[in-house]
Design a protein around this motif. Structure first.
Motif, mmCIF file in Angstrom:
data_model
loop_
_atom_site.group_PDB
_atom_site.id
_atom_site.type_symbol
_atom_site.label_atom_id
_atom_site.label_comp_id
_atom_site.label_asym_id
_atom_site.label_seq_id
_atom_site.Cartn_x
_atom_site.Cartn_y
_atom_site.Cartn_z
ATOM 1 N N SER A 148 1.617 7.181 -6.383
ATOM 2 C CA SER A 148 0.513 8.036 -6.812
ATOM 3 C C SER A 148 0.816 9.523 -6.604
ATOM 4 O O SER A 148 0.227 10.373 -7.255
ATOM 5 C CB SER A 148 -0.781 7.654 -6.088
ATOM 6 O OG SER A 148 -0.759 8.074 -4.748
ATOM 7 N N LYS A 149 1.726 9.817 -5.708
ATOM 8 C CA LYS A 149 2.073 11.216 -5.407
ATOM 9 C C LYS A 149 3.141 11.783 -6.341
ATOM 10 O O LYS A 149 3.440 12.965 -6.294
ATOM 11 C CB LYS A 149 2.532 11.331 -3.956
ATOM 12 C CG LYS A 149 1.405 11.042 -2.971
ATOM 13 C CD LYS A 149 1.899 11.082 -1.549
ATOM 14 C CE LYS A 149 0.757 10.740 -0.589
ATOM 15 N NZ LYS A 149 1.215 10.644 0.785
ATOM 16 N N SER A 199 0.832 -1.207 0.000
ATOM 17 C CA SER A 199 0.000 0.000 0.000
ATOM 18 C C SER A 199 0.866 1.258 0.000
ATOM 19 O O SER A 199 0.525 2.254 -0.647
ATOM 20 C CB SER A 199 -0.961 0.005 1.196
ATOM 21 O OG SER A 199 -0.246 -0.085 2.411
ATOM 22 N N TYR A 227 -5.654 4.718 -5.597
ATOM 23 C CA TYR A 227 -4.526 5.629 -5.752
ATOM 24 C C TYR A 227 -4.605 6.358 -7.086
ATOM 25 O O TYR A 227 -4.625 5.722 -8.149
ATOM 26 C CB TYR A 227 -3.205 4.867 -5.632
ATOM 27 C CG TYR A 227 -3.155 4.011 -4.394
ATOM 28 C CD1 TYR A 227 -3.011 4.586 -3.137
ATOM 29 C CD2 TYR A 227 -3.299 2.632 -4.482
ATOM 30 C CE1 TYR A 227 -2.996 3.800 -2.003
ATOM 31 C CE2 TYR A 227 -3.278 1.838 -3.349
ATOM 32 C CZ TYR A 227 -3.127 2.427 -2.113
ATOM 33 O OH TYR A 227 -3.120 1.654 -0.993
ATOM 34 N N GLU A 286 0.824 4.117 -2.811
ATOM 35 C CA GLU A 286 0.489 5.463 -2.325
ATOM 36 C C GLU A 286 1.582 6.462 -2.702
ATOM 37 O O GLU A 286 1.301 7.556 -3.205
ATOM 38 C CB GLU A 286 0.293 5.429 -0.811
ATOM 39 C CG GLU A 286 -0.168 6.744 -0.224
ATOM 40 C CD GLU A 286 -0.397 6.654 1.277
ATOM 41 O OE1 GLU A 286 -0.360 7.708 1.919
ATOM 42 O OE2 GLU A 286 -0.606 5.539 1.807
#
Length: 138
Positions: A13-14, A6, A120, A10
């Motif tokens: 995705s940023k 995860s 995400y 995560e």
């Protein structure tokens, strides 16, 4: 210490740049990440679980960190062709136990995976295929 699945997704995705996002995913590649992504994007993978999320008690944050790496091998129990002879009530009970045995962030991810979605932003099938190849034939 290895990032949880995860956390990998995560953090990816940023990242704004598609190229850097792919590089980050490739750098953090592992069999469990591949396995989880395959469960989302391979149309041949079908879950034998209700669409609604089951009630479960999340593990205290931090206690199950990294447990998905060892527990992911049990996911066949929840899939078509895995253990089709398993009674549905038993399958659902095992799924709750599975969710309760891993970090809450990874458990949340698994609930999304079950419904063939990722929470995400920017982690799409097209991006994953570009990074790791096509799951449709797997």
């Amino acid at each position: 210490m290895q990032l949880m699945v995860s956390e990998i997704l995560e953090q990816a995705s940023k990242i704004n740049s598609r190229k850097q996002k792919i590089e980050f995913l490739r750098k953090n590649y592992n069999k469990t990440l591949h396995f989880i992504l395959e469960h989302v994007f391979n149309p041949n993978v079908k879950f034998l679980l209700p669409e609604t999320d089951p009630p479960y008690t999340p593990m205290p944050t931090g206690e199950g960190q990294g447990m998905l790496y060892s527990e992911a091998r049990k996911m066949y129990l929840f899939l078509e062709g895995g253990r089709d002879d398993l009674p549905q009530f038993r399958r659902e009970l095992l799924f709750v136990q599975f969710l309760e045995s891993i970090d809450p962030k990874d458990a949340e991810l698994i609930l999304h995976v079950k419904n063939k979605k990722l929470p995400y932003k920017g982690i799409t099938e097209k991006l994953i295929r570009e990074a790791f190849g096509d799951y449709k034939n797997g």
